[in-house]
Design a protein around this motif. Structure first.
Motif, PDB file in Angstrom:
ATOM      1  N   GLU A  88       0.863  -1.182   0.000  1.00  0.00           N
ATOM      2  CA  GLU A  88       0.000   0.000   0.000  1.00  0.00           C
ATOM      3  C   GLU A  88       0.900   1.233   0.000  1.00  0.00           C
ATOM      4  O   GLU A  88       2.025   1.193   0.504  1.00  0.00           O
ATOM      5  CB  GLU A  88      -0.903  -0.001   1.234  1.00  0.00           C
ATOM      6  CG  GLU A  88      -1.963   1.102   1.252  1.00  0.00           C
ATOM      7  CD  GLU A  88      -2.852   1.036   2.484  1.00  0.00           C
ATOM      8  OE1 GLU A  88      -3.748   1.889   2.622  1.00  0.00           O
ATOM      9  OE2 GLU A  88      -2.626   0.122   3.329  1.00  0.00           O
TER      10      GLU A  88
ATOM     11  N   GLY B 155      -3.459   0.396  -2.997  1.00  0.00           N
ATOM     12  CA  GLY B 155      -2.947  -0.831  -2.398  1.00  0.00           C
ATOM     13  C   GLY B 155      -3.409  -2.081  -3.101  1.00  0.00           C
ATOM     14  O   GLY B 155      -4.241  -2.056  -4.011  1.00  0.00           O
TER      15      GLY B 155
ATOM     16  N   TYR C  79      -7.612   4.047   3.870  1.00  0.00           N
ATOM     17  CA  TYR C  79      -6.207   3.688   4.055  1.00  0.00           C
ATOM     18  C   TYR C  79      -6.074   2.797   5.282  1.00  0.00           C
ATOM     19  O   TYR C  79      -6.804   2.937   6.261  1.00  0.00           O
ATOM     20  CB  TYR C  79      -5.336   4.931   4.184  1.00  0.00           C
ATOM     21  CG  TYR C  79      -5.852   5.991   5.115  1.00  0.00           C
ATOM     22  CD1 TYR C  79      -5.580   5.935   6.484  1.00  0.00           C
ATOM     23  CD2 TYR C  79      -6.611   7.056   4.629  1.00  0.00           C
ATOM     24  CE1 TYR C  79      -6.062   6.907   7.338  1.00  0.00           C
ATOM     25  CE2 TYR C  79      -7.092   8.032   5.482  1.00  0.00           C
ATOM     26  CZ  TYR C  79      -6.818   7.959   6.835  1.00  0.00           C
ATOM     27  OH  TYR C  79      -7.294   8.923   7.677  1.00  0.00           O
TER      28      TYR C  79
ATOM     29  N   ASN D 292      -5.404  -4.950   3.885  1.00  0.00           N
ATOM     30  CA  ASN D 292      -6.197  -4.116   2.983  1.00  0.00           C
ATOM     31  C   ASN D 292      -7.601  -4.651   2.778  1.00  0.00           C
ATOM     32  O   ASN D 292      -8.510  -3.905   2.388  1.00  0.00           O
ATOM     33  CB  ASN D 292      -5.511  -4.001   1.615  1.00  0.00           C
ATOM     34  CG  ASN D 292      -4.191  -3.267   1.689  1.00  0.00           C
ATOM     35  OD1 ASN D 292      -3.925  -2.561   2.657  1.00  0.00           O
ATOM     36  ND2 ASN D 292      -3.370  -3.430   0.668  1.00  0.00           N
TER      37      ASN D 292
END
Length: 750
Positions: free
Chosen positions: A531, A645, A660, A666
């Protein structure tokens, strides 16, 4: 293991380039050549008066000040800087020279990537341009040299005059010009004559006037002079005793010969031939030294010895101020090097050092700087030079120690040098070498020059100590000589390149023996870029509370990974740009790297920044595995405070993430279906020390934001959240999990 991403870059890793250094970076903000910026410095009048006392002119004490730099409509204010006098004889002049240090009172502080500025009054030069003209000549010839421009200096609202702003030679200078930036930088001042003393490195740490003649400016803790002692021993070896083999292993000979030619053409007598004013940079990766020019004001006919520098024989130049100058004497004793030196003199005159090229440059400088020289009263105080003298010094001039105007000196020096030139026929010169590794071959690229032309370039090689083979290196479409050697597995390659010119002169590279390199790639761990955020405004703070760009690494393997064995880079041509920190990353664990160009803030702060407009990032193995590529991402333009990401986490393609998640999986962001408010069961609320939430959120990431939406804290929840660092007020806490964003509020009262 090899991964499928970006197959071309995965299979093509550049290992080494002979001319990898960026020898002339852009002028940048501080060295603009199109205008004369204004620098204003303010400090207490008592401090200024004390600095300028005759009894203090040799002091390097730095006085606290602030400065304002104005370029057109742009104005920058830099507080808490250091100001002191600088120079040697210039300290005694009426027009002083000054050094501005941005980092004197705030360690590691920089302005526009620089820690210091040198503001030179050039009191010995009526034109106030000689040093700049010489620096620019070196830089145009691809010799690493300082950037220089004219500025107008004001101190406490008094105009101090027209100055040269000269880039400071330090680790920042090296970073902008060399691929390998962790080497030893030596500042060489009188009497640094490069004569051999003995084999003991400690002998070269001798002092003169309270400082070392060979003064190591980097890696001072190690204080290692062994490379310097070895270089000086080789330099002083007999030219009949394998001298070329010895010296070419440790010195960038072609660059030195070219710099010698420029030294002579500009009459830079206060450098190497005066045992003074030069730098040596020892590249610890290649083992080679590079000569860097320094303090080039005594040039273009300035003379204190009664010598007509425009007429000095170009082969006797170094002996005008004494003997025992081994760098010049040894180089010009050897026929091959003397011929190359002659070639460089001739080529530099044809391409640059002539009136048709330089007269228009001088006219432009004269026109741009005259308005700021007219009110410069300090320029008149040392030698009574008027504005008329300033103007005439660009053309014809003869006064005191300045025996020539610039144009007249260039005319005569060029003419005399051409008269003195030997006839020459050089052996071929290699100007670049690049090795590209793939899993199935090694590609070798090189560039050669010769005064009469290249007849053939032959690669001689042996794979894994087997029989030797030959391959003709033909010119490719880009104009490089090129050959490919097929390999079947990781191993090693020995090679040398034999070049023959049109007069049937041959030269091997390297001149003695051969070069040995590893080939192919050994398996690499599954360490991935997971990411990134290339524009971080209010999203995530680093350990210093700053909103830096960041890159998340993830160990997708089933074994621990020692990160310091690998490199992170935003330039595939420079794979070892930044070594990862000495951290062991466990399987399924994450590490965030802050891309802020500020290593002073910790081991996880890289020496590059991310470009919001898009760029590349790669993880590379070390030199033992030919900088094999572990992972790579090339991304386009990014949005502020939005991360990019992999999905699925660690293995998928890159995409814009809804939220984020630094140091977290993720996939928790993949299916946010609803927002649930006021359901986190915060207690105590109000609070003063800590808060707790429902235990079902343990192990999930929480964000705490203020009423403006600025995230102040982001971490993984573990029973309690310490909020002692936050002031009284209203705050929001949010958690993403199970496809739901949960938000609640709490109050801090003290």
């Amino acid at each position: 293991m090899c991964k499928y991403i970006r197959l071309f870059l995965l299979l093509c890793i550049v290992q080494y380039s002979l001319n990898a250094q960026q020898v002339r970076p852009d002028d940048g903000y501080l060295f603009d050549q199109t205008i004369v910026p204004k620098i204003e410095v303010y400090l207490s009048q008592d401090s200024l008066d004390t600095m300028l006392l005759p009894t203090n002119v040799r002091s390097n004490h730095e006085y606290r000040a602030m400065c304002i730099i104005t370029k057109g409509d742009t104005k920058d204010t830099i507080n808490n800087i250091g100001l002191r006098l600088r120079g040697n004889t210039s300290r005694l002049a009426d027009k002083k020279s000054f050094k501005i240090s941005f980092n004197s009172f705030e360690p590691e502080k920089k302005f526009k990537g620089l820690e210091k500025l040198n503001l030179n009054g050039e009191h010995n030069d009526p034109s106030i341009v000689r040093a700049k003209l010489a620096w620019d000549f070196f830089a145009d010839a691809k010799i690493p040299a300082a950037r220089v421009n004219h500025v107008r200096l004001h101190i406490n609202n008094e105009y101090r005059g027209l100055y040269l702003n000269i880039e400071h030679i330090d680790e920042e200078f090296i970073k902008k010009r060399f691929e390998n930036t962790d080497g030893n930088l030596f500042k060489c001042l009188w009497p640094a004559n490069l004569n051999y003393i003995n084999s003991d490195p400690e002998s070269y740490k001798f002092t003169n006037n309270g400082r070392r003649a060979y003064d190591l400016k980097t890696n001072t803790v190690e204080d290692d002079y062994s490379g310097l002692a070895d270089f000086i021993w080789r330099l002083n070896s007999s030219v009949t005793n394998n001298f070329q083999c010895k010296i070419e292993e440790v010195l960038d000979v072609n660059s030195v010969l070219k710099a010698m030619a420029i030294d002579m053409l500009t009459s830079n007598w206060d450098g190497v031939i005066n045992q003074n004013n030069f730098y040596l940079y020892e590249d610890l990766n290649t083992g080679k030294f590079h000569w860097l020019p320094y303090d080039t004001d005594n040039t273009f006919g300035i003379d204190w010895f009664g010598i007509d520098w425009a007429s000095v024989d170009i082969y006797q130049y170094a002996n005008r101020l004494g003997s025992d100058r081994p760098l010049y004497e040894q180089m010009l004793t050897l026929p091959e090097y003397r011929a190359k030196y002659t070639y460089y003199v001739d080529q530099l005159i044809q391409s640059y050092y002539n009136n048709s090229v330089l007269d228009p440059v001088l006219d432009d400088v004269n026109s741009m700087t005259t308005p700021f020289r007219i009110p410069d009263t300090y320029a008149t105080e040392d030698y009574n030079w008027s504005i008329t003298d300033f103007s005439n010094s660009f053309g014809d001039f003869d006064d005191a120690h300045v025996k020539y105007g610039l144009k007249s000196f260039i005319t005569k020096r060029k003419s005399k040098a051409l008269e003195q030139l030997d006839d020459y026929d050089i052996v071929p010169i290699m100007t670049s070498l690049k090795i590209v590794h793939t899993e199935s071959d090694v590609q070798i690229y090189t560039d050669m020059i010769d005064d009469l032309g290249i007849e053939s370039v032959i690669l001689h090689y042996s794979i894994d100590a087997a029989e030797w083979n030959e391959s003709n290196m033909a010119l490719n479409d880009d104009g490089h000589y090129f050959a490919t050697i097929a390999i079947n597995a990781p191993g090693f390659l020995q090679y040398y390149i034999k070049v023959t010119d049109s007069s049937n002169q041959s030269r091997n590279f390297p001149i003695c023996g051969n070069t040995e390199i590893n080939t192919g790639f050994f398996p690499t761990p599954n360490l991935v870029i997971n990411e990134l955020m290339a524009s971080n405004s209010v999203a995530v703070t680093d350990n210093n509370g700053e909103y830096d760009d960041w890159i998340e690494l993830y160990n997708a393997d089933n074994v621990d990974i020692q990160l310091s064995n690998y490199y992170l880079s935003d330039n595939s041509e420079n794979p070892n740009k930044w070594q990862l920190p000495n951290i062991i990353l466990s399987p399924d664990d994450y590490l965030v790297i802050w891309a802020d160009e500020d290593g002073s803030q910790g081991d996880t702060h890289a020496n590059f920044k991310l470009q919001k407009s898009g760029e590349q990032i790669g993880i590379y193995d070390n030199t033992d595995n030919n900088f094999a590529l572990l992972d790579y991402i090339e991304f386009g333009a990014q949005n502020t405070d939005v991360s990019f990401g992999r999905r699925p986490n660690g293995v998928g393609e890159f995409e814009v993430l809804d939220f984020y998640s630094p140091k977290a999986n993720n996939d928790i962001n993949t299916e946010v279906k609803e927002v649930s408010s006021l359901n986190l069961s915060i207690y105590p609320n109000p609070t003063s020390i800590e808060i707790r939430i429902d235990e079902k959120y343990i192990g999930q990431r929480y964000n705490i934001a203020n009423t403006h939406g600025k995230i102040l804290t982001s971490a993984i929840y573990d029973e309690a959240i310490n909020i002692k660092q936050l002031p009284s007020g209203l705050y929001y806490i949010s958690i993403v999990g199970g496809g739901v964003i949960s938000i609640d509020k709490f109050i801090i009262v003290r």
